[in-house]
Each structure stands twice: as structure tokens, then as C-alpha cells.
Scaffold this active site. Structure first.
Site, PDB file in Angstrom:
ATOM      1  N   ASP A   1      26.077 -92.652 -68.475  1.00 39.09           N
ATOM      2  CA  ASP A   1      26.322 -92.170 -69.831  1.00 39.09           C
ATOM      3  C   ASP A   1      27.246 -90.945 -69.716  1.00 39.09           C
ATOM      4  O   ASP A   1      27.415 -90.385 -68.632  1.00 39.09           O
ATOM      5  CB  ASP A   1      24.969 -91.785 -70.447  1.00 39.09           C
TER       6      ASP A   1
ATOM      7  N   ASP B   1      20.503 -89.759 -70.169  1.00 38.55           N
ATOM      8  CA  ASP B   1      19.573 -88.688 -70.516  1.00 38.55           C
ATOM      9  C   ASP B   1      18.961 -88.833 -71.895  1.00 38.55           C
ATOM     10  O   ASP B   1      18.076 -88.078 -72.266  1.00 38.55           O
ATOM     11  CB  ASP B   1      20.282 -87.329 -70.433  1.00 38.55           C
TER      12      ASP B   1
ATOM     13  N   THR C   1      27.477 -88.052 -72.389  1.00 34.04           N
ATOM     14  CA  THR C   1      26.881 -86.823 -72.915  1.00 34.04           C
ATOM     15  C   THR C   1      25.575 -86.489 -72.209  1.00 34.04           C
ATOM     16  O   THR C   1      24.660 -87.297 -72.185  1.00 34.04           O
ATOM     17  CB  THR C   1      26.630 -86.969 -74.429  1.00 34.04           C
TER      18      THR C   1
END
Length: 761
Positions: free
Chosen positions: A449, A649, A451
């Protein structure tokens, strides 16, 4: 077995009227093809299984390795012997299983430790124990101390061993049950009837050397493994529990102009709902009146709130900002996006079976070979051996089984895993289970990912630009003073940036937030406007061509840019970015150099994704990804034979983290991501993936060495136990030698495992 499964299935069908009503082949012969009626798979003939529903009438249990096994009560899997786990998360059931095993573990340890100490009576200098009681008395005490371990704490292993032989699915429990069972029975006979055994099998004091300590210690170690496993399963389903907490329980319905609070379960499609400031959006739908700034980070993973107005879609579980709006319900219950994410995590965490352990594979062939060797030994000694031929035959056949029982096999994997997991924790790598360590070594594709994984996950001001350099600090002072009154994350970033620059803020008056455009207010008698081009046009602000060109350049780099206007003139802009972590560039470069294919998948826009990818020298990236896009990409790569790791996250990453061979969560991210993942990097640093890969390689190498040590003494001892050296050298394998071989294998395994503490990551 087939009939048993069919009978159980009929039972399952009659007792669970509220199942999902959707059936699929557990072998996935036809991909994702589903059926609406029960029956057999037309391709492989397996019984179709009903997909679990999150709303169940009673707890059902399944095997983590064989999802086709579904039972109405807890127990063990008829194929592999593993503990069945709840089909959908049931906290009470999991706690009950874990507490039950913990209680048995305490009892097993309490009785095994004294047995082990007593068994060393001959080896302790000065033999203090034998000065207190005779060896015969200590043997009787060992026998009584072993009884609770065998017949209470670990009796389930003998049941599993019996079932494995009955169904001919030979596994670790076959070996454990056979070895410890034979050792126990041999010891009981040796204690009660010592005279029937030849002198070679007796100690100096004339008693037969017994194996009560081997029985108790092996069973206790196996129980420890089961306890750790039960804990891991509880954590896995914790991800779904965390997701379920996100769903709001109540909503405000608007009927005939009046508002009242109702349960989330009472919402129907077409209902009008009021979403107040700070409320969670109750279901999926569309705004019909008003507007809001929606935090959609749970869906997109992006920290920037999205401005929504009439006609825009909103999703269940997302959080409304400081405005209020009315929406129409379009998808309710199991159809909402949040429910689908929960379902995806549930399905993904249960769709793959852990790889067959090397020890189980060895056991499958080792058990029949040992049993056949034991039988052949008995026949040969009974036919050709000296008198008493049958006693020699029986004792040697038993000796083969005892020496074949690899005591160290119980230690081989747990010791390496425990030391490896401890070493990982010291280096900021939290590993959930042995499967994660094993699979990480094979990873050849990393999907990450953006961000919060590659980037910091927090919007921060990169710079404030002024057409006149001397005005930069003044503009920052004005916009930070204005933004003190806004709760927008971008406003918060501006205020924090000003404070870091030690700029004192002033009082702002007549503050006004213009939805989707920006903010306006008075600072020191000047009219300050901060926002996008739409707001500038609305307020008739003249934007110099030079400033507009510079802003377009920034936007092409994927940055969030806002114009700054003072008293009707555009004088500069503020550029806000989600900074790339310093370690990300080097970590990705090293991963690529190590042969790992790295793919970035983000919910962010194409410009930002392209800008980040170019800074990382990444050729593969995908923008504007929804949770199912990441999930589908992982499935596609897995179908091509790749071993996929997923680093993320956010809540939006949890289905992908659960589906990937290895889910890697950032410790700086959400609890849900950490629950879904197999590995958590405490510092949220991609360099941790390199460390985890190296640790995995070292632990797997260590486990294979341990399995070698666990078997080598036993494998060499089997022919000696069978008596091949007796005709020429007159040598029989005495129990003391057998015990020494077992001790050597255990000591070798422990010493080898402890070497892992000294590796550098």
C-alpha cells in the site's frame, strides 16, 4: 469416511435453517463458481460445502487445514487431528478452548517436571534420591505422577492417534501416540514384571530402565504446541471482531419531517437518514440534502477527507465531519461495503490451508516403516533368536518402537520458532505463527500500500510559496491563524507547520468554511482566502498566470495545493504532501535486488501514485484501488504460482492481508490490519520486510537441521535396536543407550536453536 461426511452433512442441513444458502467446492475446482443446492462437485466429486454466514444461529467448527470439515461441536479433525476452530468468531468459545488447554498445560508441567527429575536419580552425583528411597519405590512414584499427564492432560492425543490409524491419515499424532503409548506400556510392564526382561535391559540396581519421563515430557511439549496454536487462532478472528466494531449500532431516521433513533437492523432501502457531525454513516447510500466532509480512510486508506454534496455516494462505517446531511439508504445489512470487507476477511482467512509440515510428511512414511520394522524384528527373533526367544523378540520389537520415537521431534520446530520469534521481536518484527516464518522465506512478490506504508500516512505542509519571497512568513501566519478554527486534517497540518516554524498565531474573525472549496476569514483586518480555484473564482480573486502555472506543476506531482489570497489578490499557495518515509526508497531497492517483485497498489489518484512510484523507481503501480482490487490482484498472482506478501496499514488492506500468503502490517497502522496480518512491523518501516525475510530463511534452515538431529540418532539406533549387531558382536541396544540417544538429539536441537539468537538481521 465418505458416508460419515454425508451423514454429517444431512445433520448440518436440518439443524441450520439460517445458513448462507450458497454452496461451493472446497477444492475450488471451478474457481469461484457457487451453487444454490447442496450436492457433489461435478468435477472432483467432493461434497459441496455451504459458505459461512456472519449471522449464525449456533457456533459451528471447522478445521484450519481442511475447511471442508464442518461440525456442530468442538473436537479434532478426522483427517489431520488438529483442533477444530469456530467457523465464525465466537470470543467465548475461543477463550474456553484456550483456557482449557492452559489448565491442562499447567497440570502436565506440574507432574512432568518431578518425573523428569526422578528419572535422573542415577545420574545425579552422590545419588541423593536413591539414599531416600529405592529405585523400585521411585519407579512407582514416577508411574503415579505420569498418570494425570497421560490420562487427563494429554489423553486427546491418543484419541487422535487412534483416529489417524482408523482412517489411515497418518500424521504427527500417530507418531506421538504410538511412541509415547509404547513407552508407557513398556514402562508399566517393566515396573510390574522386571524378571521377564534380560539383564541387558536392567540398571545396576536390577530394575528395568523405564520411560515414564519420555512419555510425560513428549506429551507436555506437544501440548505446548497446541496451546500456542489456540492462541494464534483467537488472534486471527480478532480481525473480524475489530471490523464488526466499526459498524454503527444506531441511526437517525427522518419520517414526515420528524427524526427518531432506530436500530441499524431496522433500516430498509429507501429510508431517509440524518447523519450528524461526528457520526458514522449507518449504511451505503446517497446524500439528498446538505453536505459533509467524510473521512473514508477505512475504505481508501487515504488520510484526506473527501468533500461530499447532494448526489454523492457515502459508505457504511465512514465518519462524517462537522456538517450534517440527509441521505437515502440504498444498500443495507450484508450488502454494505463494510459488511463485504468483513466477509472478504472472513473468507480469505479461511480459504487457504497451511502447508503440510515437513515433520508430518516424514511421519506419514516413517510410521509404517517403523511398525513394519518392529513386526519383522519380532518375527526374526521369535524364529531364530536364543532362548527365551519370545521375550527377546518382544523386548527388541518394543526397543525399535521406543528408539524410533523421536523425543526431539517435539522440540525441533517449537524451539526454532520460539527463538526466532523472540529474535524478531527484539528487531521490531512481530510474527504471529510458524506458518508466517515458513512462508516468508518463499515470498517472490510484494504488494505494498502507499499511505502509511511507503509514506508517513499524515498530511504535512511541504512548503508555502509566495510570489514575493518576503511575504512567505506573513502568508503562513495568516493562513495558520485562519485554520485554527477548522477541524479539517489539512488545516491541522498547516497549523502544526506554523508552530514548528515558531510563528505566533493571531485571532481570526468571521470564519467561514466553504464545503469542497476552502476557508475564508478576517486576520488583522485583512480578508484571507485559502482554497481551490473554484473558491478563487467564486470570490472574484484575480490569479496571476505565473502562479497558476506553478500550481499546475505541483498538482502534476500529485500534491494537494491551495491558493492563498489576501484582500482579493492571489499572492501564493500552500503545498501539502504525504511524505515518503526515508527508509522506503532503500528498502524497495534492496527487495528488488533480492529478486522480489514489488508492486504498489493505492487508493490515491493517478498523479500522486505516479509521482511516488517515480521517486521509488517503481515500474509497477496501480492507482485508485478499492479493497477488492488488491484482493483480486493477490488471487491472480497466487494462481500463477507466486508466493505473495502484502504490506499495508489500513482497514481497507485487511482483506488483502488475510488473502496473501504473508500479510505484513505496519505497527503505526490500525489494529484491524495487525489482526489480519501474519507479521507486524512495529516501527512501520519497510526495511523490516528485509529483516523478516532473512529471519525466515535462517529459522527454516535451523528447523531442517533440527529435524535432522531429531531423527539421525533414532534412525541409526533402529537397526541396532532390531539386533543386527547381535549375531556378530553380541550387542543389543540397551535402554540406557536409547535414552542417551534421545538426550543427545534433544540437546543438539536446543543448542542448535539457540544459535538463532546470535544472527544479525
Amino acid at each position: 469416511m465418505k458416508h460419515e461426511h454425508e451423514h454429517h452433512y444431512d445433520e448440518h442441513k436440518h439443524h441450520n435453517h439460517k445458513g448462507s444458502g450458497v454452496y461451493h467446492c472446497p477444492m475450488n475446482c471451478e474457481g469461484d463458481k457457487n451453487y444454490t443446492e447442496p450436492g457433489n462437485c461435478p468435477k472432483c466429486g467432493m461434497d459441496l460445502v455451504e459458505q459461512p454466514t456472519l449471522i449464525t444461529t449456533g457456533t459451528q467448527f471447522t478445521c484450519p487445514m481442511h475447511p471442508e470439515i464442518i461440525r456442530d461441536e468442538p473436537g479434532s479433525c478426522p483427517i489431520c487431528g488438529m483442533d477444530l476452530v469456530p467457523l465464525s468468531p465466537q470470543e467465548d468459545e475461543e477463550d474456553k478452548t484456550y483456557k482449557d488447554l492452559l489448565k491442562k498445560m499447567k497440570i502436565a508441567v506440574a507432574f512432568s517436571v518431578p518425573v523428569f527429575i526422578i528419572s535422573m536419580a542415577d545420574l545425579i552425583p552422590g545419588k541423593p534420591l536413591l539414599n531416600i528411597l529405592s529405585q523400585e519405590s521411585w519407579n512407582i512414584i514416577q508411574f503415579f505422577l505420569t498418570l494425570p499427564v497421560v490420562f487427563y492432560a494429554c489423553w486427546m492425543f491418543f484419541i487422535r492417534a487412534y483416529n489417524s490409524v482408523r482412517t489411515w491419515n497418518l500424521n504427527m499424532f500417530t507418531l506421538i501416540g504410538l511412541g509415547t503409548g509404547v513407552a508407557f506400556v513398556f514402562s508399566v510392564f517393566g515396573m510390574l514384571f522386571p524378571d521377564i526382561f534380560p539383564d541387558q535391559f536392567k540398571t545396576e540396581s536390577g530394575t528395568v530402565y523405564l520411560y515414564f519421563e519420555a512419555t510425560a515430557v513428549i506429551l507436555t511439549l506437544v501440548l505446548l504446541g497446541q496451546l500456542l496454536e489456540a492462541r494464534a487462532h483467537s488472534q486471527t478472528s480478532g480481525a473480524i471482531k475489530e471490523l464488526l466494531k466499526l459498524a454503527p449500532s444506531e441511526a437517525t431516521i427522518v419520517e414526515n419531517g420528524k427524526e427518531r433513533v432506530i436500530s441499524i437492523h431496522d433500516i430498509n432501502e429507501g429510508d431517509l437518514l440524518r447523519v450528524k457531525p461526528g457520526d458514522k454513516v449507518p449504511v451505503d447510500g446517497e446524500i439528498t440534502d446538505g453536505n459533509g466532509s467524510i473521512d473514508e480512510s477505512m475504505i481508501t486508506g487515504e488520510p484526506m477527507p473527501v468533500e461530499k454534496g447532494v448526489g454523492d455516494k457515502v459508505s457504511s462505517g465512514t465518519i462524517n465531519g462537522i456538517k450534517s446531511f440527509i441521505m437515502i439508504a440504498q444498500k443495507v445489512g450484508a450488502d454494505t461495503l463494510l459488511s463485504q470487507i468483513i466477509q472478504m476477511v472472513n473468507d480469505a482467512s479461511r480459504s487457504r490451508a497451511p502447508i503440510q509440515k515437513l515433520a508430518d510428511t516424514i511421519s506419514k512414511y516413517f510410521v509404517p516403516i517403523v511398525v513394519v520394522t518392529s513386526i519383522v524384528t519380532f518375527i526374526v527373533w521369535a524364529t531364530f533368536g536364543p532362548e527365551p526367544a519370545y521375550v527377546f523378540a518382544f523386548v527388541n520389537a518394543i526397543a525399535v518402537l521406543i528408539i524410533a520415537c523421536p523425543c526431539a521431534l517435539g522440540l525441533a520446530t517449537p524451539m526454532s520458532v520460539m527463538v526466532g520469534v523472540g529474535k524478531g521481536a527484539q528487531s521490531g518484527i512481530l510474527i504471529k505463527n510458524a506458518e508466517a516464518l515458513e512462508e516468508m522465506n518463499k515470498v517472490d512478490v510484494l504488494i505494498t500500500d502507499k499511505t502509511g506504508t511507503i509514506t508517513e500516512g499524515k498530511p504535512s505542509v511541504e512548503k508555502v510559496f509566495a510570489l514575493q519571497d518576503s511575504l512567505e512568513e506573513s502568508l503562513l501566519e495568516d493562513i495558520a491563524s485562519l485554520n485554527q478554527q477548522s477541524e479539517h486534517p489539512l488545516a491541522d497540518a498547516v497549523v502544526k507547520y506554523a508552530k514548528r516554524r515558531n510563528i505566533s498565531l493571531k485571532v481570526a474573525k468571521d470564519f467561514e468554511a466553504v464545503a469542497g472549496k476552502g476557508v475564508i476569514g478576517q486576520v488583522s483586518s485583512r480578508r484571507v482566502i485559502l482554497g481551490n480555484l473554484k473558491l478563487m473564482k467564486q470570490e472574484n480573486v484575480a490569479v496571476p498566470t505565473k502562479l497558476e502555472e506553478k500550481i499546475i506543476e505541483e498538482q502534476k506531482l500529485g500534491k494537494t495545493v491551495s491558493f492563498i489570497a489576501i484582500d482579493g489578490k492571489a499572492l501564493g499557495y500552500v503545498s501539502i504532501v504525504d511524505a515518503i518515509k526515508k527508509s522506503s526508497v532503500n528498502a524497495i531497492k534492496e527487495l528488488v535486488n533480492n529478486g522480489v517483485r514489488v508492486i504498489m497498489m493505492t487508493g490515491d489518484n493517478k498523479n500522486t501514485a505516479k509521482a511516488v512510484a517515480s521517486q521509488l523507481s517503481l515500474s509497477e503501480y496501480h492507482a485508485e484501488c478499492l479493497p477488492q482490487d488488491k484482493l483480486n490482484k493477490i488471487k491472480e498472482l497466487q494462481s500463477q504460482g507466486f508466493v505473495v506478501a502484502m504490506a499495508g496499514d489500513g482497514i481497507n488492506d485487511s482483506p488483502a492481508l488475510a488473502q496473501a500468503n504473508i500479510g505484513i502490517a505496519m505497527g503505526t497502522g490500525t489494529d484491524v490490519a495487525m489482526q489480519s496480518a501474519s507479521i507486524t512491523l512495529v516501527q512501520g518501516d519497510l526495511k523490516g520486510i528485509l529483516k523478516a525475510k532473512k529471519l525466515s530463511h535462517e529459522v527454516m534452515k535451523n528447523i531442517k537441521q533440527n529435524l535432522f538431529f531429531a531423527f539421525i540418532y533414532n534412525a541409526l539406533g533402529i537397526p541396532v535396536a532390531a539386533g543386527v549387531l547381535f549375531p556378530v558382536f553380541g550387542i543389543l541396544l540397551s535402554p540406557i543407550l536409547a535414552a542417551t540417544a534421545m538426550s543427545f538429539s534433544s540437546v543438539s536441537v536446543i543448542v542448535n536453536s539457540l544459535r538463532l539468537r546470535k544472527i544479525s538481521l
